[in-house]
Motif scaffolding. Structure first.
Motif, mmCIF file in Angstrom:
data_model
loop_
_atom_site.group_PDB
_atom_site.id
_atom_site.type_symbol
_atom_site.label_atom_id
_atom_site.label_comp_id
_atom_site.label_asym_id
_atom_site.label_seq_id
_atom_site.Cartn_x
_atom_site.Cartn_y
_atom_site.Cartn_z
ATOM 1 N N GLU A 154 -7.950 1.133 -7.253
ATOM 2 C CA GLU A 154 -6.994 0.180 -6.702
ATOM 3 C C GLU A 154 -7.700 -0.998 -6.045
ATOM 4 O O GLU A 154 -7.247 -2.136 -6.151
ATOM 5 C CB GLU A 154 -6.081 0.883 -5.701
ATOM 6 N N ARG A 155 -8.824 -0.733 -5.388
ATOM 7 C CA ARG A 155 -9.587 -1.833 -4.777
ATOM 8 C C ARG A 155 -10.118 -2.784 -5.840
ATOM 9 O O ARG A 155 -10.083 -4.010 -5.674
ATOM 10 C CB ARG A 155 -10.742 -1.275 -3.937
ATOM 11 N N ASP A 181 2.179 4.775 -0.601
ATOM 12 C CA ASP A 181 1.536 6.047 -0.880
ATOM 13 C C ASP A 181 2.476 6.879 -1.736
ATOM 14 O O ASP A 181 3.306 7.620 -1.237
ATOM 15 C CB ASP A 181 1.217 6.779 0.431
ATOM 16 N N ASP A 216 0.825 -1.211 0.000
ATOM 17 C CA ASP A 216 0.000 0.000 0.000
ATOM 18 C C ASP A 216 0.858 1.259 0.000
ATOM 19 O O ASP A 216 0.653 2.186 0.783
ATOM 20 C CB ASP A 216 -0.931 0.023 1.220
ATOM 21 N N GLN A 250 -8.881 7.153 -7.252
ATOM 22 C CA GLN A 250 -7.715 6.279 -7.199
ATOM 23 C C GLN A 250 -7.901 5.115 -6.231
ATOM 24 O O GLN A 250 -7.606 3.971 -6.556
ATOM 25 C CB GLN A 250 -6.476 7.090 -6.816
ATOM 26 N N SER A 251 -8.417 5.388 -5.049
ATOM 27 C CA SER A 251 -8.588 4.328 -4.049
ATOM 28 C C SER A 251 -9.581 3.277 -4.529
ATOM 29 O O SER A 251 -9.349 2.070 -4.378
ATOM 30 C CB SER A 251 -9.064 4.931 -2.721
ATOM 31 N N GLU A 252 -10.672 3.725 -5.135
ATOM 32 C CA GLU A 252 -11.679 2.793 -5.635
ATOM 33 C C GLU A 252 -11.114 1.950 -6.774
ATOM 34 O O GLU A 252 -11.372 0.750 -6.860
ATOM 35 C CB GLU A 252 -12.909 3.561 -6.114
#
Length: 239
Positions: free
Chosen positions: A212-213, A136, A134, A208-210
């Motif tokens: 990557e999930r 950053d 993860d 971005q977070s969505e």
């Protein structure tokens, strides 16, 4: 926090070790030249293991059995690849990366399943992208507004054999290019994701977070293609 083993205590290896330690991780550095450890400074709290980076005893002393990732960044291509293969195949370390000086060997190394980066475009940041959980990172490119980012993305092996167009639709991004066998390719509508592919994608920072999930979760069978229609109880193909 995780444990990392680094082979090679040159400029890149020492920089990696210090960066990881500052991030709260535990680090062991392996180098056959004891003098190389001077680059770490006297405040480095990790392990200094004198030995060859692909020697089992040296790796065991470096706690390779506990390692989340292994980075081979010595000055020798062959030593780096051998060490990376030993870490993965003998000790089962899932996340490995090897530094290479000869870009012409990239195809061979990619076929062995070892992520590599040629020295001509080498940086500590590129290693961290491949071994940090993860991580950053700011990405490879941002537009002037700061809303769009292009970055290397992690893709679940579950996507192997699936169209990149499907990956784009599910993750809400656009694949800019793929590094395959050491060479960059621009994907077409029928391009499939293959083992060893490195995907570089453009996406919105807010999504971005969505994205990557979705990429790490793998494809959702039938997701986005079929939907229930309460009025007749059946399914309809939205394609």
């Amino acid at each position: 926090m995780a444990h990392f083993v680094i082979m090679g205590c040159g400029r890149v290896g020492s920089s990696l070790a210090l960066t990881l330690e500052r991030g709260g991780h535990t680090v062991a550095v392996v180098d056959q030249d004891e003098r190389a450890f001077r680059r770490l400074g006297r405040h480095f709290g990790g392990q200094r293991v004198t030995g060859v980076g692909f020697d089992r005893d040296a790796l065991t002393k470096a706690r390779i059995h506990d390692a989340y990732a292994f980075a081979a960044v010595s000055s020798g291509d062959n030593s780096n690849i051998i060490a990376a293969r030993v870490a993965r195949e003998t000790f089962g370390v899932e996340h490995v990366v090897a530094r290479i000086y000869d870009p012409g060997r990239a195809e061979v190394y990619q076929r062995l399943g070892i992520p590599t980066v040629a020295a001509v475009r080498w940086s500590t940041d590129q290693v961290l992208r491949r071994i940090l959980p993860d991580a950053d990172l700011a990405g490879d490119f941002r537009d002037a507004s700061g809303r769009i980012i292009m970055s290397e993305v992690r893709v679940s092996p579950a996507w192997i054999g699936r169209p990149l167009a499907e990956l784009e639709a599910e993750a809400g991004l656009r694949v800019a290019f793929v590094t395959r066998m050491g060479e960059g390719i621009v994907p077409t509508g029928g391009t499939l994701y293959q083992q060893g592919d490195i995907v570089h994608a453009v996406m919105s920072v807010s999504g971005q977070s969505e994205a990557e999930r979705a990429l790490t979760a793998g494809p959702q069978t039938g997701a986005g293609l079929l939907e229930d229609r309460p009025e007749d109880g059946g399914k309809v193909d939205r394609a």
